[in-house]
Each structure stands twice: as structure tokens, then as C-alpha cells.
Design an enzyme around this catalytic site. Structure first.
Site, PDB file in Angstrom:
ATOM      1  N   HIS A  48      -7.057   1.705  -9.958  1.00  0.00           N
ATOM      2  CA  HIS A  48      -6.052   2.831  -9.354  1.00  0.00           C
ATOM      3  C   HIS A  48      -4.630   2.293  -9.233  1.00  0.00           C
ATOM      4  O   HIS A  48      -3.863   1.571  -8.484  1.00  0.00           O
ATOM      5  CB  HIS A  48      -6.497   2.804  -7.567  1.00  0.00           C
ATOM      6  CG  HIS A  48      -5.921   3.762  -6.968  1.00  0.00           C
ATOM      7  ND1 HIS A  48      -6.461   4.797  -6.435  1.00  0.00           N
ATOM      8  CD2 HIS A  48      -4.383   4.024  -6.624  1.00  0.00           C
ATOM      9  CE1 HIS A  48      -5.960   5.813  -5.735  1.00  0.00           C
ATOM     10  NE2 HIS A  48      -4.748   5.207  -5.689  1.00  0.00           N
ATOM     11  N   HIS A  84      -0.386   3.254  -9.516  1.00  0.00           N
ATOM     12  CA  HIS A  84       0.783   4.086  -9.087  1.00  0.00           C
ATOM     13  C   HIS A  84       1.919   4.157  -9.977  1.00  0.00           C
ATOM     14  O   HIS A  84       1.960   3.298 -10.848  1.00  0.00           O
ATOM     15  CB  HIS A  84       1.266   4.041  -7.782  1.00  0.00           C
ATOM     16  CG  HIS A  84       0.374   4.339  -6.484  1.00  0.00           C
ATOM     17  ND1 HIS A  84       0.934   4.905  -5.522  1.00  0.00           N
ATOM     18  CD2 HIS A  84      -0.974   4.613  -6.481  1.00  0.00           C
ATOM     19  CE1 HIS A  84       0.033   5.552  -4.729  1.00  0.00           C
ATOM     20  NE2 HIS A  84      -1.214   5.237  -5.438  1.00  0.00           N
ATOM     21  N   CYS A 101       2.931   6.563  -1.867  1.00  0.00           N
ATOM     22  CA  CYS A 101       2.794   5.455  -0.910  1.00  0.00           C
ATOM     23  C   CYS A 101       3.887   5.397   0.044  1.00  0.00           C
ATOM     24  O   CYS A 101       5.129   5.128  -0.505  1.00  0.00           O
ATOM     25  CB  CYS A 101       2.685   4.003  -1.566  1.00  0.00           C
ATOM     26  SG  CYS A 101       2.340   2.781  -0.309  1.00  0.00           S
TER      27      CYS A 101
END
Length: 316
Positions: free
Chosen positions: A219, A221, A252
Site C-alpha cells: 500500500h 502513497h 495522510c
């Protein structure tokens, strides 16, 4: 929407032939939006994603509305999409959240742990060990109900307070989650600081610790533009599950100028060029993200969405 310029597929022998995309836009993406998206729009978003060929679509989160008001409609939303022939995982922070999810028939749940003490304190108001102790009965009960459990692990590569995260520290929490019964883990680069060599080193350490690569997803970013490079590095190590967010939704709050999750469209474009099957109709996916962008009142940050939407407009 037509897709006028698909990349030429050039398969590589050191890569998997198929990748499962774990779509997180409807949960991880929308929970970070300032405005609350209407429940009907969320349901239509999920339906369109399924129609585009996504088979795993994280639907919502059963956290207390006080903490994530954007997902306060979980009880209303889940029944609206429960008939779809796809997997619809939901996030459950504790036993109460699990109760709510099971009552609606959820068959796939996820818990959200941290590799660092600082983020565990900021996100869960607990130490890492206290958070794991909180998840243990959740995972145990879910497994007793024959429910699939995913363990998210945030801050695997870097933490805004602690800096670089030691690899053995990440491995320790990963093995704890698997030992308590999680079926799969998602390794999160929550602030987007990972680079390919770091990804390879962490996966190698997990392999040495006996963690099967088949139990791992990644995962990433894209804060520093590294998400696709990191994904390719993970694929070369045998990972076949990749988290992504339609249109690049989400970010985030702990990362300055974070640009959000890896866009599903950008991922599909790369995978198609590598000859890797995803089962996804890129044209329908792009159209879905462009549609959602109009509801959010801003353009999609996905480069592929922008490029293909522009080409489609020019065509017509």
C-alpha cells in the site's frame, strides 16, 4: 469512454502474470475528504468500480462517527452494495465495530495496526502492544465466524515523528498479526517515503522470518512520486496484491503535502504495459474516477485519468 492510447504490452518473465488490485478509494480515499459525500453517491461509486472489473472494493469503516465523520453512514451504505458479486472488506477498529459489521453480513474485515509507537499513540491512543492486544479478540472472533481478516500495518517505511523505521521492528509486528490469525497483511507506506531498495529489503526480511509472500499486499502513497517504482519492486519479489485508490483519492494527515494513494488507473496502465492481467476495464475505471471528481468539485490527481479524459474530450 474509449481508451485511445493503451500501452504496448511487453511481458517480463520475473513478474506475476496476474495481480489483484485491492481498491481502497471508497474507504481510505473518501475518509480523507473535507466534505462528506452523500451515501447514494458512495454506493454508486462502488457499483461503478465493480462494473469496471474491480473484484475487491473496500466499502467503508465501522469506526465511531466521532473519529471519521465522513464514514458515519456505514450502516446505511453497506446494505446498498451488499448484493454486488465482489468482495467488500470493511475496517473494524474494535469488537464493537466487528459487531456492527457482522450484523450487516460482512464477510471480510480489516484491522489497522501501526509499526511505530508514535503513530499508534496518535491514531489509536495506545502503544503498539496495547493495540495488538485490542485486535486479538477481534481477529479471534472474526475467524471463529469464518470471516477473512486483513491486517493493515501503517508506517512500515517511515514515520513523521520517528523517521526511518527499523526493518526488524516492522517484521515483529507483521509476525504478531499473522500469529493472531490475520489471513493477509497490507504493508503501508503511510507518508510515501519508501524507495525500491527499502521495499526489497523489507520483503526479504519478512521472507527470512517465514512470512509467505502470498500473504502480503503493498500500500504505497505517492508523496514523493515513488509509488509505481515501489510497486514494481514488490512485484519483482513475488507480491501479487496491490492496494490502490481510484483517481488517487486519499492522503495522510500526518504527511506534509501528501499527494495521496497510488491511483488505480496509473497502476493499471503500468500493469497492462507489463502484460499483467488485472481484469479491469481501464476506460470504465477512468470514467468512474472522472465522475467522482465532479462530485468532489476538483480534478482527479491521477495522471492517467487526466491524460485519457483529455484524449477522450479531444476525440469528441
Amino acid at each position: 469512454m474509449t481508451v485511445p492510447g493503451l500501452p504496448m504490452a511487453v511481458p517480463s518473465r520475473d513478474l506475476p502474470t496476474r495481480v489483484r488490485i485491492h481498491e481502497v478509494g471508497a474507504r481510505d480515499g473518501l475518509q480523507n475528504e473535507k466534505a462528506t459525500v452523500p451515501t447514494e453517491v458512495k454506493a454508486e461509486f462502488i457499483r461503478r468500480l465493480a462494473d469496471a472489473g474491480l473484484t475487491t472494493i473496500e466499502a467503508t469503516s465501522f469506526v465511531h462517527p466521532k473519529w471519521v465523520p465522513q464514514l458515519a453512514d456505514a450502516e446505511a451504505l453497506f446494505p446498498m452494495v451488499g448484493d454486488l458479486p465482489v468482495s467488500l472488506p470493511v475496517l473494524v477498529p474494535n469488537e464493537r465495530g466487528l459487531d456492527r459489521a457482522l450484523a450487516l453480513g460482512a464477510r471480510r474485515v480489516a484491522v489497522f495496526a501501526s509499526a511505530t509507537e508514535s503513530f499508534a499513540k496518535a491514531n489509536l491512543n495506545r502503544t503498539v502492544d496495547e493495540a495488538l492486544a485490542m485486535f486479538e479478540p477481534v481477529v479471534s472472533r472474526a475467524k471463529s465466524e469464518d470471516v477473512h481478516v486483513r491486517g493493515y500495518l501503517s508506517m512500515c517505511f517511515g514515520d513523521p515523528w520517528e523517521g526511518a523505521v527499523p526493518i526488524p521492528q516492522v517484521v515483529k509486528v507483521c509476525t504478531s498479526l499473522l500469529d493472531m490469525g490475520c489471513d493477509e497483511l497490507s504493508l503501508g507506506d503511510t507518508i510515501g517515503v519508501a524507495t525500491p531498495g527499502h521495499v526489497v529489503a523489507l520483503l526479504a526480511a519478512l521472507d527470512e522470518a517465514g512470512v509467505p509472500v502470498s500473504a502480503l499486499g503493498v500500500h504505497f502513497h505517492d508523496t514523493y512520486g515513488q509509488a509505481l517504482a515501489n510497486t514494481l519492486a514488490a512485484l519483482q519479489q513475488g507480491v501479487t496484491t496491490v492496494d490502490a485508490s481510484a483517481g488517487g483519492l486519499g492522503g495522510c494527515p500526518y504527511a506534509k503535502s501528501a499527494t495521496g494513494n497510488l491511483a488505480t488507473e496509473d497502476l493499471v496502465w503500468m500493469l497492462r504495459g507489463l502484460g499483467i492481467d488485472t481484469g479491469i476495464d481501464l476506460g470504465r475505471l477512468v470514467a468512474t474516477s472522472a465522475w467522482m471528481a465532479t462530485h468532489l468539485g476538483r480534478p482527479s490527481p491521477s495522471r492517467t485519468v487526466r491524460a485519457l479524459s483529455h484524449e477522450d474530450t479531444e476525440e469528441h
